[in-house]
Scaffold this motif. Structure first.
Motif, PDB file in Angstrom:
ATOM      1  N   PHE A 118      -8.179 -27.810  -6.367  1.00 44.96           N
ATOM      2  CA  PHE A 118      -9.215 -27.068  -5.644  1.00 44.96           C
ATOM      3  C   PHE A 118      -8.670 -26.531  -4.329  1.00 44.96           C
ATOM      4  O   PHE A 118      -8.864 -25.364  -3.985  1.00 44.96           O
ATOM      5  CB  PHE A 118     -10.418 -27.973  -5.392  1.00 44.96           C
ATOM      6  N   LEU A 119      -7.960 -27.370  -3.588  1.00 47.45           N
ATOM      7  CA  LEU A 119      -7.439 -26.956  -2.291  1.00 47.45           C
ATOM      8  C   LEU A 119      -6.410 -25.846  -2.454  1.00 47.45           C
ATOM      9  O   LEU A 119      -6.369 -24.900  -1.669  1.00 47.45           O
ATOM     10  CB  LEU A 119      -6.819 -28.156  -1.572  1.00 47.45           C
ATOM     11  N   PHE A 120      -5.591 -25.933  -3.490  1.00 45.07           N
ATOM     12  CA  PHE A 120      -4.600 -24.890  -3.730  1.00 45.07           C
ATOM     13  C   PHE A 120      -5.268 -23.540  -3.943  1.00 45.07           C
ATOM     14  O   PHE A 120      -4.837 -22.525  -3.404  1.00 45.07           O
ATOM     15  CB  PHE A 120      -3.745 -25.241  -4.957  1.00 45.07           C
ATOM     16  N   SER A 121      -6.344 -23.518  -4.725  1.00 41.89           N
ATOM     17  CA  SER A 121      -7.020 -22.257  -5.008  1.00 41.89           C
ATOM     18  C   SER A 121      -7.689 -21.685  -3.765  1.00 41.89           C
ATOM     19  O   SER A 121      -7.819 -20.466  -3.625  1.00 41.89           O
ATOM     20  CB  SER A 121      -8.061 -22.443  -6.121  1.00 41.89           C
ATOM     21  N   ARG A 122      -8.109 -22.550  -2.853  1.00 39.60           N
ATOM     22  CA  ARG A 122      -8.721 -22.072  -1.606  1.00 39.60           C
ATOM     23  C   ARG A 122      -7.682 -21.467  -0.672  1.00 39.60           C
ATOM     24  O   ARG A 122      -7.938 -20.472   0.004  1.00 39.60           O
ATOM     25  CB  ARG A 122      -9.432 -23.232  -0.897  1.00 39.60           C
ATOM     26  N   ARG A 188      -5.664 -29.844   9.714  1.00 41.83           N
ATOM     27  CA  ARG A 188      -6.313 -31.162   9.827  1.00 41.83           C
ATOM     28  C   ARG A 188      -7.490 -31.251   8.858  1.00 41.83           C
ATOM     29  O   ARG A 188      -7.663 -32.256   8.167  1.00 41.83           O
ATOM     30  CB  ARG A 188      -6.782 -31.372  11.266  1.00 41.83           C
ATOM     31  N   ALA A 189      -8.291 -30.189   8.786  1.00 41.71           N
ATOM     32  CA  ALA A 189      -9.454 -30.195   7.890  1.00 41.71           C
ATOM     33  C   ALA A 189      -9.031 -30.298   6.428  1.00 41.71           C
ATOM     34  O   ALA A 189      -9.655 -31.007   5.631  1.00 41.71           O
ATOM     35  CB  ALA A 189     -10.298 -28.936   8.110  1.00 41.71           C
ATOM     36  N   GLU A 190      -7.954 -29.597   6.048  1.00 45.62           N
ATOM     37  CA  GLU A 190      -7.476 -29.650   4.668  1.00 45.62           C
ATOM     38  C   GLU A 190      -6.976 -31.043   4.316  1.00 45.62           C
ATOM     39  O   GLU A 190      -7.208 -31.533   3.204  1.00 45.62           O
ATOM     40  CB  GLU A 190      -6.356 -28.614   4.475  1.00 45.62           C
ATOM     41  N   THR A 191      -6.300 -31.695   5.256  1.00 44.47           N
ATOM     42  CA  THR A 191      -5.814 -33.053   5.031  1.00 44.47           C
ATOM     43  C   THR A 191      -6.982 -34.011   4.846  1.00 44.47           C
ATOM     44  O   THR A 191      -6.975 -34.866   3.940  1.00 44.47           O
ATOM     45  CB  THR A 191      -4.940 -33.518   6.206  1.00 44.47           C
ATOM     46  N   ILE A 192      -8.009 -33.872   5.682  1.00 43.40           N
ATOM     47  CA  ILE A 192      -9.194 -34.731   5.567  1.00 43.40           C
ATOM     48  C   ILE A 192      -9.901 -34.497   4.234  1.00 43.40           C
ATOM     49  O   ILE A 192     -10.300 -35.441   3.547  1.00 43.40           O
ATOM     50  CB  ILE A 192     -10.159 -34.479   6.752  1.00 43.40           C
ATOM     51  N   PHE A 193     -10.037 -33.221   3.860  1.00 40.19           N
ATOM     52  CA  PHE A 193     -10.701 -32.905   2.588  1.00 40.19           C
ATOM     53  C   PHE A 193      -9.958 -33.534   1.409  1.00 40.19           C
ATOM     54  O   PHE A 193     -10.568 -34.143   0.525  1.00 40.19           O
ATOM     55  CB  PHE A 193     -10.788 -31.395   2.397  1.00 40.19           C
ATOM     56  N   VAL A 231     -13.497 -26.396   4.642  1.00 37.65           N
ATOM     57  CA  VAL A 231     -12.524 -26.138   3.586  1.00 37.65           C
ATOM     58  C   VAL A 231     -13.194 -25.682   2.294  1.00 37.65           C
ATOM     59  O   VAL A 231     -12.754 -24.730   1.647  1.00 37.65           O
ATOM     60  CB  VAL A 231     -11.666 -27.398   3.316  1.00 37.65           C
ATOM     61  N   SER A 232     -14.273 -26.372   1.914  1.00 39.34           N
ATOM     62  CA  SER A 232     -14.854 -26.145   0.581  1.00 39.34           C
ATOM     63  C   SER A 232     -16.198 -25.427   0.573  1.00 39.34           C
ATOM     64  O   SER A 232     -16.703 -25.068  -0.495  1.00 39.34           O
ATOM     65  CB  SER A 232     -15.035 -27.493  -0.130  1.00 39.34           C
ATOM     66  N   LYS A 233     -16.787 -25.265   1.769  1.00 41.22           N
ATOM     67  CA  LYS A 233     -18.123 -24.672   1.879  1.00 41.22           C
ATOM     68  C   LYS A 233     -19.188 -25.506   1.172  1.00 41.22           C
ATOM     69  O   LYS A 233     -20.254 -25.009   0.814  1.00 41.22           O
ATOM     70  CB  LYS A 233     -18.140 -23.226   1.352  1.00 41.22           C
ATOM     71  N   ARG A 234     -18.885 -26.760   0.951  1.00 39.38           N
ATOM     72  CA  ARG A 234     -19.850 -27.699   0.381  1.00 39.38           C
ATOM     73  C   ARG A 234     -19.874 -28.943   1.261  1.00 39.38           C
ATOM     74  O   ARG A 234     -18.878 -29.286   1.905  1.00 39.38           O
ATOM     75  CB  ARG A 234     -19.466 -28.098  -1.049  1.00 39.38           C
ATOM     76  N   ARG A 235     -21.026 -29.627   1.284  1.00 38.68           N
ATOM     77  CA  ARG A 235     -21.151 -30.845   2.078  1.00 38.68           C
ATOM     78  C   ARG A 235     -20.539 -32.035   1.334  1.00 38.68           C
ATOM     79  O   ARG A 235     -20.432 -32.014   0.106  1.00 38.68           O
ATOM     80  CB  ARG A 235     -22.620 -31.121   2.376  1.00 38.68           C
ATOM     81  N   PRO A 236     -20.157 -33.097   2.059  1.00 38.53           N
ATOM     82  CA  PRO A 236     -19.641 -34.286   1.373  1.00 38.53           C
ATOM     83  C   PRO A 236     -20.597 -34.812   0.310  1.00 38.53           C
ATOM     84  O   PRO A 236     -20.175 -35.214  -0.774  1.00 38.53           O
ATOM     85  CB  PRO A 236     -19.470 -35.295   2.522  1.00 38.53           C
ATOM     86  N   ASN A 237     -21.911 -34.796   0.616  1.00 42.46           N
ATOM     87  CA  ASN A 237     -22.887 -35.272  -0.367  1.00 42.46           C
ATOM     88  C   ASN A 237     -22.843 -34.456  -1.660  1.00 42.46           C
ATOM     89  O   ASN A 237     -23.053 -34.995  -2.749  1.00 42.46           O
ATOM     90  CB  ASN A 237     -24.304 -35.204   0.220  1.00 42.46           C
ATOM     91  N   ASP A 238     -22.587 -33.143  -1.526  1.00 45.45           N
ATOM     92  CA  ASP A 238     -22.513 -32.289  -2.713  1.00 45.45           C
ATOM     93  C   ASP A 238     -21.365 -32.731  -3.614  1.00 45.45           C
ATOM     94  O   ASP A 238     -21.493 -32.751  -4.846  1.00 45.45           O
ATOM     95  CB  ASP A 238     -22.325 -30.824  -2.316  1.00 45.45           C
ATOM     96  N   TRP A 239     -20.227 -33.062  -2.999  1.00 38.16           N
ATOM     97  CA  TRP A 239     -19.080 -33.508  -3.782  1.00 38.16           C
ATOM     98  C   TRP A 239     -19.336 -34.865  -4.433  1.00 38.16           C
ATOM     99  O   TRP A 239     -19.042 -35.065  -5.619  1.00 38.16           O
ATOM    100  CB  TRP A 239     -17.837 -33.580  -2.895  1.00 38.16           C
ATOM    101  N   ILE A 240     -19.890 -35.792  -3.658  1.00 39.77           N
ATOM    102  CA  ILE A 240     -20.168 -37.128  -4.203  1.00 39.77           C
ATOM    103  C   ILE A 240     -21.155 -37.034  -5.357  1.00 39.77           C
ATOM    104  O   ILE A 240     -20.939 -37.586  -6.446  1.00 39.77           O
ATOM    105  CB  ILE A 240     -20.714 -38.059  -3.097  1.00 39.77           C
TER     106      ILE A 240
END
Length: 292
Positions: A118-122, A188-193, A231-240
């Motif tokens: 996912f991160l690569f495509s972003r 930093r944001a990408e590493t955290i994501f 990074v993803s335009k989604r909230r952590p809750n959305d991913w979980i």
């Protein structure tokens, strides 16, 4: 006069190409990228767009960033990104597919290192394949199209899902190859994501609190939310929730576990809590989904 941003779903894209190859509101195939006329004007994708340029050049913008593609370039536009100003030259040709996120998440369930994909495509919305990789991708596409266009095949959906899964794994291998060639430093944001998704993949079955994930990463829940959304335009809750719902769907469709057993396996208080959770995100009950 300001241009309006329209939302593109597979259903809306089908209105423009009613004779295209498709499966429900989950998958739409394009034999020619020139048919992607909705990308000429600003539109926000409610799906995932994958394309391969097989000849010529094309220019377009994603989130206002100008991009260009040439032969053997792969294009990835993710959910919630805004694409516009698509302008292919007279020699441009290519293949493309639009995939609903629910369908995509069901297909890639269990693929390791999803966060890296996912991160690569972003960060790499355009990347070039080798001749061998491009040839394989085209072969996948036309085989998928052949099966999509065969409604008499009793296991059509299952077969198409398997083929797309294989395509994505092969494409991910190309991404991995490209990553190994470069040494691009992550923000930093990408590493955290990336670390957040790795934690979610490991712990989502028993932990759904954003605060818990923030604590594991040594940051505040607010900073985690800001980083993941950047990074993803989604909230952590959305991913979980996405991981949890995907796991419930997989277990309902592919196992003989009772709904009560699934609730216990995913650490819900009881079957009723799982039912309410699933219906909130899917719009139907677990029983209706299993029977459907």
């Amino acid at each position: 006069m300001a241009r309006q941003i329209t939302e593109i779903t597979i259903a809306r894209a089908l209105e423009r190409r009613p004779n295209a190859s498709f499966i429900d509101n989950d998958l739409l195939l394009y034999n020619n990228v020139g048919d992607v006329t909705w990308a000429e004007n600003p539109c926000r994708l409610n799906a995932l767009f994958l394309a391969l340029c097989t000849n010529g050049e094309a220019h377009y913008s994603v989130d206002t960033k100008p991009l260009s593609v040439e032969r053997n370039d792969v294009i990835i536009v993710s959910e919630d990104q805004v694409v516009s100003d698509f302008l292919p030259d007279k020699n441009c040709d290519g293949i493309a597919m639009l995939i609903s996120m629910e369908y995509f998440q069901g297909i890639i369930g269990g693929i390791h290192e999803l966060s890296q994909i996912f991160l690569f495509s972003r960060t790499n919305p355009v990347f070039r394949l080798t001749e061998k990789e491009a040839k394989a991708l085209k072969e996948y596409f036309y085989l998928i199209k052949q099966k999509v266009d065969d409604p008499q095949h009793h296991f059509r959906k299952e077969l198409v899902s398997s083929l797309i899964r294989s395509l994505i794994i092969d494409m991910s291998n190309a991404m991995y190859r490209i990553q190994q060639l470069g040494n691009v430093k992550k923000s930093r944001a990408e590493t955290i994501f990336t670390k957040f998704i790795q934690l979610v993949e490991e712990h989502f079955r028993h932990e759904r609190r954003v605060s818990w994930y923030a604590e594991q990463l040594g940051i505040t829940p607010k900073y985690l939310s800001e980083s993941v959304k950047a990074v993803s335009k989604r909230r952590p809750n959305d991913w979980i929730n996405g991981y949890v719902v995907m796991e419930i769907r997989v277990l309902l469709r592919n196992s003989s576990l009772t709904i009560k057993a699934i609730a216990e396996q995913l650490c819900f208080a009881n079957q009723s809590f799982l039912g309410k959770y699933f219906k909130e995100h899917m719009g139907i009950s677990p029983k209706e989904y299993r029977n459907g």
